[in-house]
Enzyme design. Structure first.
Site, PDB file in Angstrom:
ATOM      1  N   GLY A  46       0.637  -1.619  -0.016  1.00 34.28           N
ATOM      2  CA  GLY A  46       0.039  -0.131  -0.007  1.00 34.28           C
ATOM      3  C   GLY A  46       1.039   1.387   0.161  1.00 34.28           C
ATOM      4  CD  GLN A  51       3.123   5.966   2.256  1.00 33.01           C
ATOM      5  OE1 GLN A  51       2.379   5.760   2.137  1.00 33.01           O
ATOM      6  NE2 GLN A  51       4.228   5.316   2.932  1.00 33.01           N
ATOM      7  CB  CYS A  94       4.977   1.954   6.920  1.00 31.42           C
ATOM      8  SG  CYS A  94       4.592   3.575   6.652  1.00 31.42           S
ATOM      9  CG  LEU A  95       6.666   0.979   1.404  1.00 31.20           C
ATOM     10  CD1 LEU A  95       5.992   0.888   0.124  1.00 31.20           C
ATOM     11  CD2 LEU A  95       7.608   0.011   1.189  1.00 31.20           C
ATOM     12  CG  HIS A 136      -0.276   1.009   7.607  1.00 33.03           C
ATOM     13  ND1 HIS A 136      -0.095   0.970   8.234  1.00 33.03           N
ATOM     14  CD2 HIS A 136       0.349   2.252   6.675  1.00 33.03           C
ATOM     15  CE1 HIS A 136       1.835   1.433   7.697  1.00 33.03           C
ATOM     16  NE2 HIS A 136       1.304   2.313   6.777  1.00 33.03           N
ATOM     17  CD  GLU A 137      -1.574   2.486   2.627  1.00 35.58           C
ATOM     18  OE1 GLU A 137      -0.528   3.581   2.969  1.00 35.58           O
ATOM     19  OE2 GLU A 137      -0.114   1.910   2.550  1.00 35.58           O
ATOM     20  CG  HIS A 140       0.381   7.116   5.248  1.00 38.31           C
ATOM     21  ND1 HIS A 140       1.890   7.261   5.629  1.00 38.31           N
ATOM     22  CD2 HIS A 140       0.761   5.352   5.008  1.00 38.31           C
ATOM     23  CE1 HIS A 140       2.680   6.815   5.561  1.00 38.31           C
ATOM     24  NE2 HIS A 140       2.337   5.234   5.500  1.00 38.31           N
TER      25      HIS A 140
HETATM   26 NI    NI Z   1       2.903   3.607   5.290  1.00 37.37          NI
END
Ligand code: NI
Length: 175
Positions: A46, A51, A94-95, A136-137, A140
């Site tokens: 995701g 990001q 998370c990236l 989670h997204e 962000h």
């Molecule tokens: Ni993330």
């Protein structure tokens, strides 16, 4: 399509609140294509637009990635509602916080209203891992990271780990 750089903590841009999208047009689809490429390149499931430094309410996701299949999903201006009382503990990553994983509890079922890749309104009920990932997204888009759900000590440890990783990578690049 292009792979864009994914921002990592403690980059302050990740704390920005993303703005609603006015129109799903070619420019936005191009952003979503780039986001998907960047997510796949980084082995993620995701990614939110912030990001890659774009403060728009856009999320891409592929829960089948890693199983050798591609099943991309796109969420524009997503809104979550009707969270279940039942909580699911899940080991999240998370990236933007690479190599750090920790358990977060979230409702295991939630409703999502959003616009798809073509700008059509959609409604879905997300359960299990899909529910975890979309929440989670969504965080962000509000400038919240999964580590913000952890204790201050754990959060500091995660940020230190990522900073160290970035330093090592910079040294590699310089060598
Ligand atoms: Ni993330």
């Amino acid at each position: 399509m292009a792979v864009r750089e994914i921002l990592t903590v403690p980059n302050p841009i990740l704390k920005e609140v993303s703005k609603p999208v006015d129109k799903v047009d070619e420019e936005l689809r191009s952003l979503m294509d780039d986001m998907l490429d960047s997510m796949y390149a980084a082995d993620g499931i995701g990614l939110a637009a912030i990001q890659v430094g774009v403060p728009k309410r856009v999320i891409v996701m592929d829960l089948d990635w890693g199983r050798g299949e591609r099943n991309p999903r796109y969420f524009v201006n997503p809104v979550l509602s009707d969270p279940s009382d039942n909580k699911l503990p899940y080991e999240e990553g998370c990236l933007s916080v690479p190599t750090y994983y920790d358990e977060v509890e979230r409702p295991d079922r939630v409703r999502i209203d959003y616009l798809d890749y073509d700008g059509k309104p959609k409604t879905e009920i997300a359960e299990g891992m899909f529910a975890v990932c979309i929440q989670h997204e969504m965080d962000h888009l509000e400038g919240v990271l999964f580590i913000d759900h952890l204790s201050r000590l754990k959060r500091q440890r995660a940020v230190q780990k990522v900073k160290k990783l970035a330093r090592l990578r910079d040294q590699d690049d310089a060598a």
